[in-house]
Design an enzyme around this catalytic site. Structure first.
Site, PDB file in Angstrom:
ATOM      1  N   LYS A   1     -27.155 -54.112  37.093  1.00  0.00           N
ATOM      2  CA  LYS A   1     -26.626 -55.424  37.466  1.00  0.00           C
ATOM      3  C   LYS A   1     -26.894 -56.468  36.382  1.00  0.00           C
ATOM      4  CE  LYS A   1     -27.253 -54.580  42.419  1.00  0.00           C
ATOM      5  NZ  LYS A   1     -28.079 -54.866  43.607  1.00  0.00           N
TER       6      LYS A   1
ATOM      7  N   TYR B   1     -18.396 -50.479  40.534  1.00  0.00           N
ATOM      8  CA  TYR B   1     -19.802 -50.815  40.777  1.00  0.00           C
ATOM      9  C   TYR B   1     -20.657 -49.556  40.877  1.00  0.00           C
ATOM     10  CZ  TYR B   1     -23.887 -52.281  43.522  1.00  0.00           C
ATOM     11  OH  TYR B   1     -25.162 -52.486  43.988  1.00  0.00           O
TER      12      TYR B   1
ATOM     13  N   VAL C   1     -33.227 -48.835  42.747  1.00  0.00           N
ATOM     14  CA  VAL C   1     -33.758 -47.868  43.696  1.00  0.00           C
ATOM     15  C   VAL C   1     -33.871 -46.465  43.100  1.00  0.00           C
ATOM     16  CG1 VAL C   1     -33.026 -49.149  45.734  1.00  0.00           C
ATOM     17  CG2 VAL C   1     -31.494 -47.438  44.741  1.00  0.00           C
TER      18      VAL C   1
ATOM     19  N   SER D   1     -29.625 -50.422  40.298  1.00  0.00           N
ATOM     20  CA  SER D   1     -29.434 -51.877  40.216  1.00  0.00           C
ATOM     21  C   SER D   1     -29.910 -52.501  38.914  1.00  0.00           C
ATOM     22  CB  SER D   1     -30.113 -52.574  41.394  1.00  0.00           C
ATOM     23  OG  SER D   1     -29.392 -52.340  42.583  1.00  0.00           O
TER      24      SER D   1
ATOM     25  N   TYR E   1     -35.377 -58.918  44.102  1.00  0.00           N
ATOM     26  CA  TYR E   1     -34.927 -59.190  45.464  1.00  0.00           C
ATOM     27  C   TYR E   1     -35.925 -60.076  46.213  1.00  0.00           C
ATOM     28  CZ  TYR E   1     -32.265 -55.137  43.988  1.00  0.00           C
ATOM     29  OH  TYR E   1     -31.503 -54.263  43.277  1.00  0.00           O
TER      30      TYR E   1
END
Length: 318
Positions: free
Chosen positions: A78, A201, A271, A75, A253
């Site tokens: 992102k 993705y 992760v 991530s 998050y």
């Protein structure tokens, strides 16, 4: 008025011993947490590793530990996908389909997405990243390659590439992310083929990089939007401030508030065990250790960032 002496930030010569102390201290966290297991290829990673790298705003690098070991950035990608979307799309088009608010929910939550009619809270939860990917798929011929090539330029590392095994593993276990994509499509907020969006993705998440390369790839966010390796602007200074603001409020998050409390830097986790953080106008930082807490964030990485900020004698939010 209180008479408070402001500590002086440490020098680069003093920084190297600090990085080495943090690397030496990291094994204290190795008994906590566990590696990501819902992606089989990630479950096989040796858990007890730690690396840290700092890229100064001028492009020079210092590092310690397993900083040269490559891992799946997951991530962390992102943030780079958002930067690419900000380069490619007008702001009103981009922000009409994805929000800029903290989610307060798990990174892969589907409940919030349904309550809010298919509009993700921010670009850094999975639904938001899928939305950004959909916009890139609609705009670019080969978006995953465009993203990879931009990261190669930003990191000054032409060898950066996808780990196809990880990408296939994620595609084989796509059900939850597919549910997010198809739900957004049902609300009319995903415009491209969902399977194509998922493949793009997963490839961005499957980029394989090390701490040195990742820290370098984010140096422009510590340099007012300018890539220090070629002198070219990546974002405007205003856009740079906006991305850093989103990283601070949404990058970790539903643990973003606790991270801001403990570390006080804009950051983005993955992760795979990596966390990137930005000290504006000073440096970008990458830490990596695969064992994660219940939020999906590296335990040893977060502890090291706390120690780094303390050792730097800086008060980024002070």
């Amino acid at each position: 008025m209180l008479d408070i002496d402001t500590p002086q930030p440490i020098t680069r010569e003093e920084l190297q011993p600090l990085l080495e102390r943090l690397a030496a201290d990291a094994p204290r966290c190795f008994g906590e947490g566990k590696v990501a297991s819902y992606i089989p290829a990630l479950a096989e990673v040796e858990p007890d590793q730690f690396g840290i790298a700092v890229c100064h705003a001028d492009g020079s690098v210092q590092y310690a530990g397993d900083a040269a070991t490559r891992f799946s950035i997951q991530s962390v990608s992102k943030a780079h996908a958002l930067v690419l979307a900000m380069q490619q799309l007008p702001p009103d088009e981009l922000w009409a389909r994805v929000g800029r608010e903290p989610s307060g929910q798990a990174f892969n939550s589907i409940v919030q997405l349904e309550v809010e009619n298919g509009v993700p809270r921010n670009p850094f939860i999975n639904a938001g990243a899928l939305m950004v990917t959909d916009m890139l798929v609609s705009k670019l011929w080969m978006p995953q390659n465009t993203l990879r090539d931009q990261i190669r330029r930003l990191s000054n590392t032409p060898e950066v590439d996808f780990d196809e095994r990880v990408a296939r593993s994620e595609m084989d276990h796509k059900a939850h992310n597919a549910a997010l994509g198809y739900l957004m499509q049902a609300y009319g907020n995903i415009h491209s083929d969902v399977e194509m969006v998922l493949d793009t993705y997963f490839h961005s998440c499957a980029l394989s990089m090390n701490c040195i390369e990742l820290a370098k790839s984010f140096a422009f966010l510590a340099n007012q939007g300018v890539n220090p390796f070629d002198g070219q602007p990546v974002l405007t200074p205003v856009q740079t401030r906006q991305v850093n603001a989103l990283l601070l409020t949404c990058g970790l998050y539903d643990a973003a508030g606790d991270f801001a409390w403990r570390v006080g830097l804009p950051g983005k986790s993955g992760v795979g065990g990596g966390i990137v953080a930005i000290l504006p106008r000073r440096m970008s930082i990458c830490v990596w250790s695969p064992r994660l807490d219940s939020y999906g964030n590296s335990i040893a990485g977060r502890h090291a960032l706390e120690g780094l900020v303390s050792g730097l004698n800086v008060t980024p939010l002070g």
